[in-house]
Design a protein around this motif. Structure first.
Motif, PDB file in Angstrom:
ATOM      1  N   ALA A   1       0.453  -7.400  -7.673  1.00 12.32           N
ATOM      2  CA  ALA A   1       1.167  -7.867  -6.491  1.00 12.32           C
ATOM      3  C   ALA A   1       0.224  -8.568  -5.520  1.00 12.32           C
ATOM      4  O   ALA A   1       0.586  -9.591  -4.919  1.00 12.32           O
ATOM      5  CB  ALA A   1       1.865  -6.697  -5.810  1.00 12.32           C
ATOM      6  N   SER A   2      -0.993  -8.047  -5.359  1.00 12.33           N
ATOM      7  CA  SER A   2      -1.966  -8.674  -4.456  1.00 12.33           C
ATOM      8  C   SER A   2      -2.375 -10.048  -4.975  1.00 12.33           C
ATOM      9  O   SER A   2      -2.450 -11.019  -4.204  1.00 12.33           O
ATOM     10  CB  SER A   2      -3.198  -7.775  -4.308  1.00 12.33           C
TER      11      SER A   2
ATOM     12  N   TYR B   1      -1.740   1.539  -9.437  1.00 14.31           N
ATOM     13  CA  TYR B   1      -2.820   0.634  -9.118  1.00 14.31           C
ATOM     14  C   TYR B   1      -2.683  -0.718  -9.817  1.00 14.31           C
ATOM     15  O   TYR B   1      -3.040  -1.753  -9.248  1.00 14.31           O
ATOM     16  CB  TYR B   1      -4.163   1.281  -9.470  1.00 14.31           C
ATOM     17  N   VAL B   2      -2.209  -0.715 -11.055  1.00 14.88           N
ATOM     18  CA  VAL B   2      -2.065  -1.977 -11.791  1.00 14.88           C
ATOM     19  C   VAL B   2      -1.021  -2.866 -11.110  1.00 14.88           C
ATOM     20  O   VAL B   2      -1.245  -4.062 -10.889  1.00 14.88           O
ATOM     21  CB  VAL B   2      -1.680  -1.702 -13.261  1.00 14.88           C
TER      22      VAL B   2
ATOM     23  N   ILE C   1       0.825  -1.220   0.000  1.00 17.02           N
ATOM     24  CA  ILE C   1       0.000   0.000   0.000  1.00 17.02           C
ATOM     25  C   ILE C   1       0.855   1.264   0.000  1.00 17.02           C
ATOM     26  O   ILE C   1       0.629   2.169  -0.815  1.00 17.02           O
ATOM     27  CB  ILE C   1      -0.985  -0.015   1.184  1.00 17.02           C
ATOM     28  N   PRO C   2       1.856   1.405   0.892  1.00 19.09           N
ATOM     29  CA  PRO C   2       2.660   2.645   0.867  1.00 19.09           C
ATOM     30  C   PRO C   2       3.452   2.831  -0.432  1.00 19.09           C
ATOM     31  O   PRO C   2       3.576   3.953  -0.915  1.00 19.09           O
ATOM     32  CB  PRO C   2       3.596   2.490   2.076  1.00 19.09           C
ATOM     33  N   ARG C   3       3.994   1.739  -0.993  1.00 19.80           N
ATOM     34  CA  ARG C   3       4.882   1.881  -2.147  1.00 19.80           C
ATOM     35  C   ARG C   3       4.170   1.848  -3.489  1.00 19.80           C
ATOM     36  O   ARG C   3       4.702   2.377  -4.476  1.00 19.80           O
ATOM     37  CB  ARG C   3       5.945   0.774  -2.111  1.00 19.80           C
ATOM     38  N   LEU C   4       2.993   1.247  -3.532  1.00 17.57           N
ATOM     39  CA  LEU C   4       2.286   1.127  -4.814  1.00 17.57           C
ATOM     40  C   LEU C   4       0.955   1.875  -4.807  1.00 17.57           C
ATOM     41  O   LEU C   4       0.723   2.743  -5.653  1.00 17.57           O
ATOM     42  CB  LEU C   4       2.057  -0.357  -5.150  1.00 17.57           C
ATOM     43  N   PHE C   5       0.079   1.553  -3.854  1.00 20.95           N
ATOM     44  CA  PHE C   5      -1.264   2.134  -3.874  1.00 20.95           C
ATOM     45  C   PHE C   5      -1.233   3.641  -3.667  1.00 20.95           C
ATOM     46  O   PHE C   5      -1.887   4.388  -4.408  1.00 20.95           O
ATOM     47  CB  PHE C   5      -2.124   1.472  -2.798  1.00 20.95           C
TER      48      PHE C   5
END
Length: 370
Positions: free
Chosen positions: A79-80, A73-74, A64-68
Motif C-alpha cells: 500500500a505504501s 506487513y506485506v 498504520i492502524p488497519r495494516l501495520f
C-alpha cells in the motif's frame, strides 16, 4: 473540546511549516515565493509537498492502524509503494499538462540579410552551443525528470517515516498509560479494606482454634500482595507465576467464603517457558466472585485454564446471585478496561466471547501467546 482544538491547531501549524521549509532555507526564498504564481517549476514543487501531506495523513490514520498494527506487513508495504506510485503518476500527468515543465527561452532572432547569424571563427576549440541546443526535442522527456523523481521519493519517504514514528510512539504511550491505569486500579482493587479485612478475619479465626492452615494462609496472602506490587510492573511475566497468583487469589477466596460456595478450579497443560501480560485473567475471575457468591443461596463458580502449545484458553462461569449492572466495575478495573487491554496488547491474537444471561454469566477467552 480545548484539547481537540489545540490538536487541530498543531496539525495546521505543522503543515504550514512543512510547506514553508523550501522557502525558509533557500538563499532566494522570498524571490521563489514571489515567482510561485507564474513559475511552473515552483508550482510543481508545491503540489509535491501537498501530496506528501496527503500521504502522511493517509498513512497515519488508515494504513498504520488497519495494516501495520494488525501485523499485515506485506499489505502495508504494498500500500505504501502504491501511494508513492500514485503520487509520482499524478506529478507526471501534471508535467504533461504543462505545469512543472522547463521554461523555454526564445532563441535570438536570425539575421534577415543572410538567413542565419554568421559564426565567428573559433580557432582554439569548437563553437559554443546555440541556446537552441539546450531545448529538448518535441516528445522527449524533460532533463529534470530524474531529479524530480528523486525529490518525490525523498518527500514520500519523509511522510512515511514521520507518520510511522509518530503513530508507533503514540501507540507505545497509550499502552504505557493503560498499563499504569491498570496497575493503579488493581492496587485499589486487590489491596482494599473489604478484601483484606475479610481475609484477615478468616486467618484470625483459624489462629483462634490453632488450625494448621493458619501459617499457610498468611504465606499466601503475603505472596499475593507481593505479586500485585512488584510483578505487575513488568511488561510480561511468566505464565507459571501468573497462574500461581490466580491460584493464591482463589485459595484466599475459599478461605474467606468457607463452604458457602462450590468452587471448581483447574489448570491443564504446561505453562513452563511461556509469558503473558500480568493481571490479565484475574478481572474475569474477580467478576465471578463479585456476582456469583451469596450466603443466602447455593452458588458455584467454575474456572478452567488450559494451555496447548502457544494457545491459552480461559473459561469462567458463575451463577448470578446478585443483580449484574453492565456499567459496574469488576473490583476496580471492569470488563471494559480488560477488553481494551486485550485490543492493545493482543491485537488479532485473541478471541473473547462473553455470554450474559439472566441467571448466568460466562467468559470464554483464547489468547495466542508470544
Amino acid at each position: 473540546m480545548n484539547n481537540r482544538l489545540s490538536t487541530i491547531a498543531i496539525h495546521v501549524l505543522g503543515c504550514l511549516t512543512f510547506l514553508a521549509l523550501p522557502y525558509i532555507f533557500a538563499s532566494n526564498g522570498l524571490a521563489k515565493l514571489a515567482e510561485l504564481p507564474n513559475n511552473p517549476h515552483e508550482q510543481r514543487n508545491l503540489i509535491s509537498y501537498l501530496l506528501t501531506i496527503v500521504f502522511f495523513y493517509t498513512n497515519y490514520y488508515v494504513l498504520i492502524p488497519r495494516l501495520f498494527f494488525h501485523r499485515k506487513y506485506v499489505l502495508y508495504a504494498l500500500a505504501s509503494v502504491g501511494c508513492f506510485l500514485l503520487i509520482e503518476s499524478t506529478l507526471v500527468a501534471i508535467n504533461r499538462q504543462g505545469i512543472g515543465s522547463p521554461v523555454r527561452r526564445q532563441p535570438p532572432p536570425i539575421d534577415d540579410r543572410m538567413g542565419h547569424r554568421p559564426l565567428p571563427p573559433f580557432p582554439n576549440g569548437p563553437r559554443p552551443p546555440f541556446p537552441s541546443d539546450h531545448f529538448p526535442e518535441p516528445g522527449s522527456q524533460p532533463s529534470g525528470l530524474p531529479s524530480e523523481l528523486s525529490q518525490t521519493f525523498f518527500l514520500t519517504l519523509v511522510g512515511f517515516l514521520m507518520a510511522l514514528a509518530i503513530r508507533v510512539n503514540n501507540r507505545w504511550r497509550e499502552t504505557e498509560q493503560e498499563k499504569i491505569q491498570t496497575e493503579l486500579s488493581y492496587l485499589k482493587a486487590q489491596i482494599n479494606p473489604h478484601f483484606l479485612f475479610n481475609t484477615l478475619n478468616s486467618i484470625y479465626s483459624l489462629a483462634i482454634i490453632e488450625s494448621p492452615p493458619t501459617a499457610d494462609a498468611i504465606v499466601k496472602l503475603s505472596s499475593f500482595l507481593r505479586y500485585v506490587i512488584q510483578e505487575s510492573e513488568k511488561n510480561l511475566v511468566s505464565l507459571r507465576n501468573e497462574l500461581d497468583y490466580v491460584g493464591q487469589y482463589i485459595s484466599l477466596q475459599k478461605l474467606r467464603l468457607g463452604d458457602t460456595v462450590q468452587i471448581d478450579f483447574s489448570v491443564e497443560g504446561n505453562a513452563n517457558g511461556k509469558q503473558i501480560v500480568p493481571l490479565l485473567l484475574i478481572s474475569f475471575i474477580e467478576n465471578a466472585f463479585k456476582y456469583g457468591v451469596s450466603p443466602e443461596e447455593p452458588s458455584g463458580i467454575q474456572i478452567v485454564i488450559a494451555i496447548k502449545d502457544a494457545e491459552l484458553h480461559c473459561y469462567v462461569a458463575n451463577k448470578k446471585v446478585r443483580v449484574f449492572q453492565p456499567t459496574a466495575v469488576a473490583s476496580g478495573i471492569g470488563l471494559t478496561n480488560t477488553k481494551a487491554r486485550l485490543q492493545l496488547l493482543y491485537p488479532e491474537r485473541h478471541r473473547l466471547v462473553i455470554s450474559d444471561k439472566p441467571d448466568s454469566f460466562t467468559v470464554d477467552l483464547s489468547i495466542t501467546l508470544s
